[in-house]
Design a protein around this motif. Structure first.
Motif, PDB file in Angstrom:
ATOM      1  N   GLN A  13     -14.735 -27.217 -27.186  1.00  0.00           N
ATOM      2  CA  GLN A  13     -15.686 -26.822 -26.149  1.00  0.00           C
ATOM      3  C   GLN A  13     -14.990 -26.070 -25.014  1.00  0.00           C
ATOM      4  O   GLN A  13     -15.519 -25.081 -24.503  1.00  0.00           O
ATOM      5  CB  GLN A  13     -16.391 -28.054 -25.599  1.00  0.00           C
ATOM      6  N   SER A  14     -13.794 -26.513 -24.632  1.00  0.00           N
ATOM      7  CA  SER A  14     -13.078 -25.834 -23.548  1.00  0.00           C
ATOM      8  C   SER A  14     -12.704 -24.405 -23.943  1.00  0.00           C
ATOM      9  O   SER A  14     -12.684 -23.515 -23.092  1.00  0.00           O
ATOM     10  CB  SER A  14     -11.848 -26.629 -23.129  1.00  0.00           C
ATOM     11  N   ILE A  15     -12.421 -24.181 -25.227  1.00  0.00           N
ATOM     12  CA  ILE A  15     -12.152 -22.813 -25.700  1.00  0.00           C
ATOM     13  C   ILE A  15     -13.422 -21.984 -25.598  1.00  0.00           C
ATOM     14  O   ILE A  15     -13.401 -20.856 -25.099  1.00  0.00           O
ATOM     15  CB  ILE A  15     -11.596 -22.831 -27.137  1.00  0.00           C
ATOM     16  N   ASN A  16     -14.541 -22.533 -26.060  1.00  0.00           N
ATOM     17  CA  ASN A  16     -15.817 -21.806 -25.965  1.00  0.00           C
ATOM     18  C   ASN A  16     -16.168 -21.451 -24.525  1.00  0.00           C
ATOM     19  O   ASN A  16     -16.713 -20.380 -24.260  1.00  0.00           O
ATOM     20  CB  ASN A  16     -16.952 -22.620 -26.575  1.00  0.00           C
ATOM     21  N   TYR A  23      -9.121 -27.193 -21.063  1.00  0.00           N
ATOM     22  CA  TYR A  23      -8.343 -26.901 -22.266  1.00  0.00           C
ATOM     23  C   TYR A  23      -6.963 -27.554 -22.200  1.00  0.00           C
ATOM     24  O   TYR A  23      -6.551 -28.272 -23.118  1.00  0.00           O
ATOM     25  CB  TYR A  23      -8.225 -25.382 -22.437  1.00  0.00           C
ATOM     26  N   LEU A  24      -6.239 -27.322 -21.110  1.00  0.00           N
ATOM     27  CA  LEU A  24      -4.892 -27.869 -20.973  1.00  0.00           C
ATOM     28  C   LEU A  24      -4.900 -29.399 -20.948  1.00  0.00           C
ATOM     29  O   LEU A  24      -3.944 -30.028 -21.386  1.00  0.00           O
ATOM     30  CB  LEU A  24      -4.212 -27.305 -19.730  1.00  0.00           C
ATOM     31  N   ASN A  25      -5.990 -29.996 -20.481  1.00  0.00           N
ATOM     32  CA  ASN A  25      -6.104 -31.455 -20.464  1.00  0.00           C
ATOM     33  C   ASN A  25      -6.314 -32.056 -21.847  1.00  0.00           C
ATOM     34  O   ASN A  25      -6.244 -33.271 -22.001  1.00  0.00           O
ATOM     35  CB  ASN A  25      -7.229 -31.901 -19.532  1.00  0.00           C
ATOM     36  N   THR A  26      -6.561 -31.220 -22.855  1.00  0.00           N
ATOM     37  CA  THR A  26      -6.763 -31.720 -24.224  1.00  0.00           C
ATOM     38  C   THR A  26      -5.527 -31.531 -25.090  1.00  0.00           C
ATOM     39  O   THR A  26      -5.570 -31.787 -26.290  1.00  0.00           O
ATOM     40  CB  THR A  26      -7.958 -31.026 -24.906  1.00  0.00           C
ATOM     41  N   ILE A  27      -4.435 -31.072 -24.492  1.00  0.00           N
ATOM     42  CA  ILE A  27      -3.226 -30.754 -25.250  1.00  0.00           C
ATOM     43  C   ILE A  27      -2.156 -31.817 -25.039  1.00  0.00           C
ATOM     44  O   ILE A  27      -1.998 -32.351 -23.951  1.00  0.00           O
ATOM     45  CB  ILE A  27      -2.689 -29.365 -24.851  1.00  0.00           C
ATOM     46  N   CYS A  28      -1.410 -32.071 -26.114  1.00  0.00           N
ATOM     47  CA  CYS A  28      -0.251 -32.963 -26.088  1.00  0.00           C
ATOM     48  C   CYS A  28       0.985 -32.072 -26.276  1.00  0.00           C
ATOM     49  O   CYS A  28       1.093 -31.358 -27.268  1.00  0.00           O
ATOM     50  CB  CYS A  28      -0.374 -33.976 -27.226  1.00  0.00           C
ATOM     51  N   PHE A  29       1.878 -32.077 -25.302  1.00  0.00           N
ATOM     52  CA  PHE A  29       3.083 -31.246 -25.370  1.00  0.00           C
ATOM     53  C   PHE A  29       4.237 -32.034 -25.947  1.00  0.00           C
ATOM     54  O   PHE A  29       4.330 -33.241 -25.731  1.00  0.00           O
ATOM     55  CB  PHE A  29       3.424 -30.720 -23.976  1.00  0.00           C
ATOM     56  N   PRO A  30       5.136 -31.338 -26.685  1.00  0.00           N
ATOM     57  CA  PRO A  30       5.146 -29.904 -26.976  1.00  0.00           C
ATOM     58  C   PRO A  30       3.991 -29.537 -27.904  1.00  0.00           C
ATOM     59  O   PRO A  30       3.597 -30.312 -28.768  1.00  0.00           O
ATOM     60  CB  PRO A  30       6.489 -29.672 -27.653  1.00  0.00           C
ATOM     61  N   PHE A  31       3.466 -28.345 -27.692  1.00  0.00           N
ATOM     62  CA  PHE A  31       2.282 -27.845 -28.388  1.00  0.00           C
ATOM     63  C   PHE A  31       2.669 -26.629 -29.217  1.00  0.00           C
ATOM     64  O   PHE A  31       3.398 -25.760 -28.748  1.00  0.00           O
ATOM     65  CB  PHE A  31       1.218 -27.464 -27.355  1.00  0.00           C
ATOM     66  N   THR A  32       2.179 -26.572 -30.451  1.00  0.00           N
ATOM     67  CA  THR A  32       2.457 -25.443 -31.342  1.00  0.00           C
ATOM     68  C   THR A  32       1.146 -24.854 -31.823  1.00  0.00           C
ATOM     69  O   THR A  32       0.231 -25.592 -32.179  1.00  0.00           O
ATOM     70  CB  THR A  32       3.270 -25.900 -32.574  1.00  0.00           C
ATOM     71  N   PHE A  33       1.044 -23.524 -31.801  1.00  0.00           N
ATOM     72  CA  PHE A  33      -0.125 -22.900 -32.418  1.00  0.00           C
ATOM     73  C   PHE A  33       0.276 -21.699 -33.243  1.00  0.00           C
ATOM     74  O   PHE A  33       1.290 -21.056 -32.998  1.00  0.00           O
ATOM     75  CB  PHE A  33      -1.221 -22.571 -31.395  1.00  0.00           C
ATOM     76  N   TRP A  57      -9.083 -18.116 -25.893  1.00  0.00           N
ATOM     77  CA  TRP A  57     -10.244 -17.229 -25.815  1.00  0.00           C
ATOM     78  C   TRP A  57      -9.810 -15.784 -25.588  1.00  0.00           C
ATOM     79  O   TRP A  57     -10.478 -14.870 -26.043  1.00  0.00           O
ATOM     80  CB  TRP A  57     -11.244 -17.703 -24.761  1.00  0.00           C
ATOM     81  N   GLU A  58      -8.679 -15.569 -24.921  1.00  0.00           N
ATOM     82  CA  GLU A  58      -8.153 -14.213 -24.758  1.00  0.00           C
ATOM     83  C   GLU A  58      -7.681 -13.661 -26.102  1.00  0.00           C
ATOM     84  O   GLU A  58      -7.929 -12.494 -26.431  1.00  0.00           O
ATOM     85  CB  GLU A  58      -7.004 -14.205 -23.751  1.00  0.00           C
ATOM     86  N   LEU A  59      -6.999 -14.500 -26.876  1.00  0.00           N
ATOM     87  CA  LEU A  59      -6.535 -14.078 -28.206  1.00  0.00           C
ATOM     88  C   LEU A  59      -7.713 -13.784 -29.124  1.00  0.00           C
ATOM     89  O   LEU A  59      -7.706 -12.792 -29.866  1.00  0.00           O
ATOM     90  CB  LEU A  59      -5.646 -15.154 -28.823  1.00  0.00           C
ATOM     91  N   TYR A  69     -18.941 -17.316 -28.854  1.00  0.00           N
ATOM     92  CA  TYR A  69     -18.541 -18.719 -28.968  1.00  0.00           C
ATOM     93  C   TYR A  69     -18.267 -19.033 -30.427  1.00  0.00           C
ATOM     94  O   TYR A  69     -18.484 -18.197 -31.305  1.00  0.00           O
ATOM     95  CB  TYR A  69     -19.624 -19.661 -28.411  1.00  0.00           C
ATOM     96  N   THR A  70     -17.789 -20.250 -30.683  1.00  0.00           N
ATOM     97  CA  THR A  70     -17.464 -20.692 -32.037  1.00  0.00           C
ATOM     98  C   THR A  70     -18.239 -21.964 -32.344  1.00  0.00           C
ATOM     99  O   THR A  70     -18.268 -22.876 -31.515  1.00  0.00           O
ATOM    100  CB  THR A  70     -15.952 -20.954 -32.172  1.00  0.00           C
ATOM    101  N   GLU A  71     -18.861 -22.006 -33.515  1.00  0.00           N
ATOM    102  CA  GLU A  71     -19.563 -23.201 -33.977  1.00  0.00           C
ATOM    103  C   GLU A  71     -18.692 -23.947 -34.973  1.00  0.00           C
ATOM    104  O   GLU A  71     -18.169 -23.339 -35.912  1.00  0.00           O
ATOM    105  CB  GLU A  71     -20.858 -22.828 -34.712  1.00  0.00           C
ATOM    106  N   LEU A  72     -18.542 -25.253 -34.791  1.00  0.00           N
ATOM    107  CA  LEU A  72     -17.850 -26.070 -35.784  1.00  0.00           C
ATOM    108  C   LEU A  72     -18.816 -26.360 -36.921  1.00  0.00           C
ATOM    109  O   LEU A  72     -19.923 -26.844 -36.698  1.00  0.00           O
ATOM    110  CB  LEU A  72     -17.392 -27.399 -35.182  1.00  0.00           C
TER     111      LEU A  72
END
Length: 136
Positions: A13-16, A23-33, A57-59, A69-72
């Motif tokens: 949802q934060s990406i949408n 968005y950053l509050n949903t990440i566990c670091f170190p983070f890989t994408f 969202w920029e990418l 937006y993106t639908e799951l």
């Protein structure tokens, strides 16, 4: 719904919404994408992410300028341990005209530090148009 599924849905949802803080509050670091072009990024901390890397969202808009937006479509737990959970997801990118632009599959892995879950890895399995089967 489990806490892990709530984290996945909040991340999505934060990406949408293009909400950097959520968005950053949903990440566990170190983070890989893993990006669409096959490049991997490993980000050590939140400060590094904020200053050195584009938000998802920029990418997405770089590859799909009409993305709205993106639908799951599907979310399936693949494996879990006491400190990690892996989910396979299928999602559909929707344009500002309400049409599907692409469908993709991905693996999102959640990590747990102390008592907090967060998305630790996002791996894109590929983008498909409506004429191709999804990878199994």
């Amino acid at each position: 719904m489990s806490i892990a599924e709530k984290v996945i849905l909040s991340h999505h949802q934060s990406i949408n919404e293009g909400d950097t803080e959520a968005y950053l509050n949903t990440i566990c670091f170190p983070f890989t994408f893993h990006r669409y072009d096959g490049q991997f990024y490993r980000i050590t901390c939140i400060e590094s992410y904020r200053s050195e890397y584009p938000m998802p969202w920029e990418l997405i808009r770089n590859y799909e300028p009409g993305w709205s937006y993106t639908e799951l479509e599907e979310l399936e737990e693949v494996t879990k341990s006491s400190t990690q959970l892996a989910y396979k997801l299928v999602a559909r990118r929707i344009t500002s005209e309400g049409k599907t632009s692409t469908i993709f599959q991905a693996i999102w892995v959640l990590g747990r530090t102390k008592d907090t879950w967060g998305v630790q890895t996002r791996y894109n399995l590929g983008i498909f148009n409506g004429n191709e089967d999804l990878a199994a």
